[in-house]
Design a protein around this motif. Structure first.
Motif, PDB file in Angstrom:
ATOM      1  N   CYS A   8       2.488  21.015 -37.975  1.00 27.54           N
ATOM      2  CA  CYS A   8       1.916  21.220 -39.312  1.00 27.54           C
ATOM      3  C   CYS A   8       2.030  19.995 -40.210  1.00 27.54           C
ATOM      4  CB  CYS A   8       2.591  22.417 -39.995  1.00 27.54           C
ATOM      5  SG  CYS A   8       2.326  23.986 -39.158  1.00 27.54           S
ATOM      6  N   ILE A  55       4.802  29.778 -45.168  1.00 34.68           N
ATOM      7  CA  ILE A  55       4.850  30.174 -43.762  1.00 34.68           C
ATOM      8  C   ILE A  55       5.827  31.334 -43.609  1.00 34.68           C
ATOM      9  CG2 ILE A  55       5.395  29.422 -41.419  1.00 34.68           C
ATOM     10  CD1 ILE A  55       4.724  26.587 -42.244  1.00 34.68           C
ATOM     11  N   PHE A 106      -4.760  25.717 -40.602  1.00 29.51           N
ATOM     12  CA  PHE A 106      -3.690  25.881 -41.590  1.00 29.51           C
ATOM     13  C   PHE A 106      -3.663  24.703 -42.554  1.00 29.51           C
ATOM     14  CE2 PHE A 106       0.726  24.892 -42.770  1.00 29.51           C
ATOM     15  CZ  PHE A 106       1.021  26.012 -43.517  1.00 29.51           C
ATOM     16  N   GLY A 115       0.601  32.031 -41.538  1.00 31.30           N
ATOM     17  CA  GLY A 115       0.150  31.526 -42.826  1.00 31.30           C
ATOM     18  C   GLY A 115      -0.748  32.530 -43.516  1.00 31.30           C
ATOM     19  N   TRP A 165      -3.011  34.231 -41.034  1.00 32.07           N
ATOM     20  CA  TRP A 165      -3.491  33.137 -40.188  1.00 32.07           C
ATOM     21  C   TRP A 165      -2.355  32.769 -39.238  1.00 32.07           C
ATOM     22  CZ3 TRP A 165      -7.913  30.737 -38.995  1.00 32.07           C
ATOM     23  CH2 TRP A 165      -7.836  29.527 -38.305  1.00 32.07           C
ATOM     24  N   ILE A 213      -0.250  30.620 -36.949  1.00 29.88           N
ATOM     25  CA  ILE A 213      -0.036  29.185 -36.774  1.00 29.88           C
ATOM     26  C   ILE A 213       0.522  28.878 -35.391  1.00 29.88           C
ATOM     27  CG2 ILE A 213       1.083  27.139 -37.708  1.00 29.88           C
ATOM     28  CD1 ILE A 213       1.353  28.633 -40.367  1.00 29.88           C
ATOM     29  N   LYS A 251      -3.438  25.014 -36.027  1.00 31.18           N
ATOM     30  CA  LYS A 251      -2.759  24.068 -36.915  1.00 31.18           C
ATOM     31  C   LYS A 251      -3.740  23.322 -37.815  1.00 31.18           C
ATOM     32  CE  LYS A 251      -2.470  20.478 -33.326  1.00 31.18           C
ATOM     33  NZ  LYS A 251      -1.522  19.643 -32.548  1.00 31.18           N
ATOM     34  N   CYS A 276       0.958  26.331 -29.932  1.00 27.66           N
ATOM     35  CA  CYS A 276       0.332  26.077 -31.233  1.00 27.66           C
ATOM     36  C   CYS A 276      -1.044  25.488 -30.946  1.00 27.66           C
ATOM     37  CB  CYS A 276       1.172  25.137 -32.080  1.00 27.66           C
ATOM     38  SG  CYS A 276       0.487  24.822 -33.726  1.00 27.66           S
TER      39      CYS A 276
END
Length: 383
Positions: A91, A37, A29, A57, A65, A67, A26, A21
């Motif tokens: 997140c 999600i 997001f 995302g 997007w 994540i 992150k 990640c």
């Protein structure tokens, strides 16, 4: 995050899982993506036969997007719990009532939701739900009622569609109203409105899997490096493209607004009594939600993935090297394509028939000039 199995007789850890990640992913997001999600898993095509879990995302322009993503040994309850716990921590999902997950009901995922994020909403992908529904109920009228209940935007329309479905088939009604399929998981009429996203398909993860299709047969580190470079170029490219956009809202949203304005131009205003309080000087764009604005989009893409040196320049750690995961020899040639559903084959056949109708017709004309031979005696058959 790397997880190894240390219970080895050789004294060296054995590779088990790998979670990635990136900080830009992150932070982007949390800065500008909506609180939804998409989760999905896919098989790798290498000799290690592992699975890739992804969390996706959606940004202000209704684009994907990425994540987080991870390599696990199999798609089960334990691996999904491990992935979700790391995802929730990255997140910062503290208030679970404000987040929603959409998935294809993978193996062990529903049980993982109950343990890790029991208060979050969960949506089912309509295409996978319909695939299971179509196997049991093949009548066109039943399929139409399924989609009518699925796309209903208010509860009365949903109730009327379900009542019509019950009159047509009681079994189909009971299957769709079973306790494991409440309407808040699959019907628009029961979705929360704070998400600003009413899509019924898990296309977020499907598009990402199509993007990395060419690298899914590579070694794990090479595949992850390919994904990192792909995301680095995508974020910078989308950011540069949006900076040239001169409208206050994102391009895809602007196109939808203009389309709705054209439809509204055909409406006729009718007097319904009472006074009309109109404030002049307002624009349609002023009523667009902040989650679709260009400024929100740029907040997401301010978080860039910076270039880094190649693997030959990486620093070596003091930890003992990990043993590779177990090698699984394929019985046949490794497959490159997934199993497509019936509707996908049907749509592809229609497309081919429409584009190559003349060639298709010629291919079915029998060749009468070739002689046919008997498989036993070898003699030619009479025409």
């Amino acid at each position: 995050m790397v997880k190894c199995d240390f219970q080895q007789q050789l004294g060296q850890p054995k590779f088990q899982r790998l979670y990635v990640c990136l900080r830009a992913a992150k932070e982007g997001f949390k800065a500008g993506c909506r609180p939804i999600i998409g989760l999905d898993g896919c098989f790798l095509k290498s000799v290690y036969a592992r699975q890739l879990l992804t969390a996706m995302g959606i940004n202000a322009n209704n684009e994907t997007w990425v994540i987080a993503y991870a390599i696990v040994e199999s798609e089960c309850k334990e691996s999904w719990i491990w992935f979700l716990e790391l995802l929730v921590k990255d997140c910062q999902i503290v208030n679970q009532f404000g987040f929603t997950f959409i998935s294809d009901k993978q193996k062990g995922l529903l049980l993982a939701f109950e343990q890790v994020v029991p208060k979050c909403d969960h949506r089912f992908c309509a295409r996978h739900l319909f695939s299971n529904y179509r196997l049991l109920f093949k009548a066109k009228s039943l399929r139409d009622k399924f989609w009518e209940a699925l796309y209903a935007t208010i509860v009365p329309h949903f109730t009327r569609a379900m009542e019509d479905l019950k009159k047509l088939s009681k079994d189909a009604y009971e299957w769709l109203t079973s306790p494991d399929k409440p309407p808040r998981h699959w019907s628009k009429s029961h979705f929360n409105t704070h998400l600003k996203w009413d899509m019924l398909l898990n296309n977020l993860c499907e598009s990402f899997k199509a993007t990395i299709l060419e690298c899914r047969d590579r070694p794990i580190l090479s595949m992850f490096e390919y994904i990192r470079c792909k995301l680095m170029k995508r974020i910078q490219g989308r950011r540069d493209k949006m900076l040239k956009w001169n409208k206050p809202i994102c391009p895809r949203i602007f196109k939808k607004v203009e389309g709705n304005k054209a439809k509204a131009g055909a409406c006729v205003a009718m007097w319904s009594g009472g006074a009309i309080n109109y404030k002049g000087g307002l624009n349609v764009m002023d009523f667009v939600d902040d989650c679709y604005l260009k400024t929100t989009y740029l907040k997401t893409y301010e978080n860039l993935i910076l270039p880094m040196n190649g693997m030959d320049m990486w620093d070596r750690s003091d930890f003992p090297p990990c043993l590779p995961s177990s090698y699984s020899k394929q019985l046949e040639r490794p497959r490159k394509c997934r199993n497509k559903e019936h509707e996908e084959h049907k749509g592809k056949m229609k497309m081919r028939a429409s584009s190559n109708q003349f060639e298709t017709a010629l291919s079915h004309i029998p060749n009468t000039h070739d002689s046919l031979k008997c498989g036993k005696c070898g003699k030619k058959k009479a025409q």
